[in-house]
Design a protein around this motif. Structure first.
Motif, PDB file in Angstrom:
ATOM      1  N   ARG A  83      -7.340  -2.211   7.256  1.00  0.00           N
ATOM      2  CA  ARG A  83      -7.805  -0.827   7.379  1.00  0.00           C
ATOM      3  C   ARG A  83      -6.639   0.153   7.476  1.00  0.00           C
ATOM      4  N   PRO A 121     -10.553  -5.423  -0.110  1.00  0.00           N
ATOM      5  CA  PRO A 121     -11.059  -5.735  -1.458  1.00  0.00           C
ATOM      6  C   PRO A 121     -10.116  -5.256  -2.564  1.00  0.00           C
ATOM      7  N   ARG A 122      -9.535  -4.091  -2.361  1.00  0.00           N
ATOM      8  CA  ARG A 122      -8.591  -3.564  -3.349  1.00  0.00           C
ATOM      9  C   ARG A 122      -7.332  -4.434  -3.405  1.00  0.00           C
ATOM     10  N   LEU A 123      -6.810  -4.831  -2.247  1.00  0.00           N
ATOM     11  CA  LEU A 123      -5.618  -5.678  -2.213  1.00  0.00           C
ATOM     12  C   LEU A 123      -5.876  -7.016  -2.907  1.00  0.00           C
ATOM     13  N   ASP A 149      -8.098  -7.636  -5.179  1.00  0.00           N
ATOM     14  CA  ASP A 149      -8.306  -7.407  -6.608  1.00  0.00           C
ATOM     15  C   ASP A 149      -6.979  -7.217  -7.335  1.00  0.00           C
ATOM     16  N   GLU A 150      -6.051  -6.478  -6.706  1.00  0.00           N
ATOM     17  CA  GLU A 150      -4.805  -6.137  -7.380  1.00  0.00           C
ATOM     18  C   GLU A 150      -3.721  -7.198  -7.227  1.00  0.00           C
ATOM     19  N   HIS A 151      -3.802  -8.016  -6.168  1.00  0.00           N
ATOM     20  CA  HIS A 151      -2.687  -8.914  -5.863  1.00  0.00           C
ATOM     21  C   HIS A 151      -3.112 -10.366  -5.650  1.00  0.00           C
ATOM     22  N   ASP A 196     -10.890 -15.771  -4.175  1.00  0.00           N
ATOM     23  CA  ASP A 196     -12.031 -15.053  -4.762  1.00  0.00           C
ATOM     24  C   ASP A 196     -13.331 -15.447  -4.072  1.00  0.00           C
ATOM     25  N   LEU A 208       0.815  -1.217   0.000  1.00  0.00           N
ATOM     26  CA  LEU A 208       0.000   0.000   0.000  1.00  0.00           C
ATOM     27  C   LEU A 208       0.849   1.268   0.000  1.00  0.00           C
ATOM     28  N   THR A 222     -10.616   3.040   6.656  1.00  0.00           N
ATOM     29  CA  THR A 222     -11.153   2.494   5.412  1.00  0.00           C
ATOM     30  C   THR A 222     -10.602   1.101   5.150  1.00  0.00           C
ATOM     31  N   ASP A 223     -11.488   0.160   4.830  1.00  0.00           N
ATOM     32  CA  ASP A 223     -11.081  -1.211   4.538  1.00  0.00           C
ATOM     33  C   ASP A 223     -10.601  -1.299   3.095  1.00  0.00           C
ATOM     34  N   VAL A 224      -9.323  -1.613   2.917  1.00  0.00           N
ATOM     35  CA  VAL A 224      -8.751  -1.709   1.575  1.00  0.00           C
ATOM     36  C   VAL A 224      -8.483  -3.163   1.184  1.00  0.00           C
TER      37      VAL A 224
END
Length: 430
Positions: free
Chosen positions: A202, A213-215, A217-219, A235, A178, A209-211
């Motif tokens: 977070r 889902p982004r992690l 998705d990207e990794h 997934d 991040l 903010t909970d990230v």
């Protein structure tokens, strides 16, 4: 501060010493006492500890002793990092379960039960000695299986918390991805020791903010490779599982792999021989790079942070905003944190830690995939602790039968026979 380390002759210890030296403002150690019955190892480790402190101009003295009563007397905190039976016993834990088609691992499955049976009585004896010599001292348990050992300590009324380095490793990993400082990352890390999931990641604290889902998705591909699980598992779950979950999600595949390679104990034993040679070099004044392969990365940072919060030396305001307190992942009594477990179960969760101990943070919703397995393993841990405290072949058999990685009576019978055969010298009742 006087800090005692039981198992101070461990090759892990220089990692801890390095943390004490670097983080002196967080935890001002005045005297460090290393306690271990293995005099040869102890002197090598103590000598390196003194050189590390001297090289970093740390004023603490280092004392080495085999006497638990003497070593823990007057201690403010006692760290437990012992291994009953050493790597030889670990090698057995990792091999004889494979004969029955079950995972051989030092904290999971039948091997983990064997380790608990050997370890719990020894730890409780040490804790009773600490209670007599230093009744106000906090006990920080790093000894595996951490969940079962911590529960034994708490059930006996000791001032104790369990510690694992898994959460701090993941915190560092996610912070790097991040591009933020590690202290900015808060993990919604819930479950049992070596049976956890990151339900959220977070930024900025427990309410950030909970990230995750982004992690994911990207990794996700990189995570799947690291965890050695198909991406579709990540997934589907939508959370980040501990790598220990592979023993459950890919049990049979893992068993076949373990049968074809040396045990981890054999690898570590060879590493320890090399490390001890290095520790004996009077020119060595820092922890060697090889120690990073031994395991226990960031153990020192986690241990220092926990001891500092418990002893009120950390300064600053963290977590709930109170002076000296901080939010850390620890093994602690459930007390309603996971509502599907009894209050006296020991869970591995984020908690606000201060002089009075640890108070778990409220948990997000835990899905049935996680809750079901946590409940199942907790039931096994109940029976494992009963066997460790009271002995008896029937108790061992019931614990093995209850374990989700075993669960068949013929396997439980065969594993019981092997466990007892390989551990009689450590079990007073056998």
């Amino acid at each position: 501060m006087r800090i005692a380390v039981v198992g101070g002759g461990s090759t892990y210890t220089p990692e801890l010493i390095d943390g004490f030296a670097r983080l002196r403002d967080t935890l001002p150690v005045r005297e460090l006492v290393l306690i271990d019955p293995a005099a040869d190892r102890l002197e090598l480790v103590a000598g390196l500890a003194r050189r590390i402190f001297a090289a970093q101009d740390h004023p603490a003295t280092v004392t080495a002793t085999s006497d638990v009563d003497l070593g823990t007397a007057g201690a403010d905190a006692v760290l437990l990092q012992l291994r009953v039976g050493g790597q030889a016993a670990r090698h057995k834990d990792e091999t004889w379960p494979l004969e029955c088609g079950c995972v051989g691992q030092e904290t999971t499955g039948a091997g983990g039960l064997a380790k608990a049976l050997r370890t719990v009585p020894v730890v409780l004896d040490i804790a009773e000695r600490v209670r007599r010599t230093s009744p106000d001292a906090w006990i920080i348990d790093f000894t595996n299986p951490v969940g079962i050992v911590t529960r034994a300590l708490l059930q006996a009324g000791h001032k104790a918390l369990g510690l694992c380095n898994m959460a701090i490793n993941l915190q560092r990993k996610f912070a790097g991805l991040l591009g933020v400082a590690p202290e900015e990352v808060h993990l919604d890390h819930y479950g049992l020791n070596h049976l956890t999931w990151e339900l959220g990641v977070r930024i900025g604290g427990p309410d950030g903010t909970d990230v995750l889902p982004r992690l994911l998705d990207e990794h996700a591909d990189a995570f799947a490779l690291q965890l050695r699980m198909p991406r579709r598992v990540l997934d589907t779950l939508g959370v980040f599982p501990s790598y220990y979950l592979r023993y459950f999600y890919a049990h049979d595949e893992t068993v076949e792999e373990l049968r074809t390679k040396p045990s981890r104990a054999e690898e570590v034993a060879e590493m320890e021989r090399e490390l001890l040679k290095m520790y004996g070099d009077p020119a060595l004044t820092r922890k060697p790079d090889l120690l990073g392969k031994r395991g226990g990365a960031f153990y020192s940072e986690a241990a220092v942070a926990l001891a500092a919060a418990l002893l009120g030396t950390s300064g600053g305001q963290q977590g709930d905003g109170s002076p000296g307190s901080s939010v850390q992942v620890v093994n602690v009594r459930n007390e309603g944190t996971l509502p599907f477990l009894r209050d006296d179960a020991v869970v591995e969760v984020p908690a606000r830690v201060g002089r009075e101990g640890a108070v778990p943070l409220s948990a997000p919703a835990v899905g049935p995939v996680q809750a079901g397995l946590i409940s199942h393993v907790t039931a096994y841990e109940d029976l494992a602790l009963d066997a460790a405290l009271h002995g008896g072949r029937e108790r061992v058999f019931k614990a093995l039968l209850a374990h989700p990685l075993i669960g068949q009576y013929d396997r439980a019978e065969a594993l019981t026979d092997r466990l007892l055969a390989h551990n009689r010298e450590y079990l007073a009742w056998a």
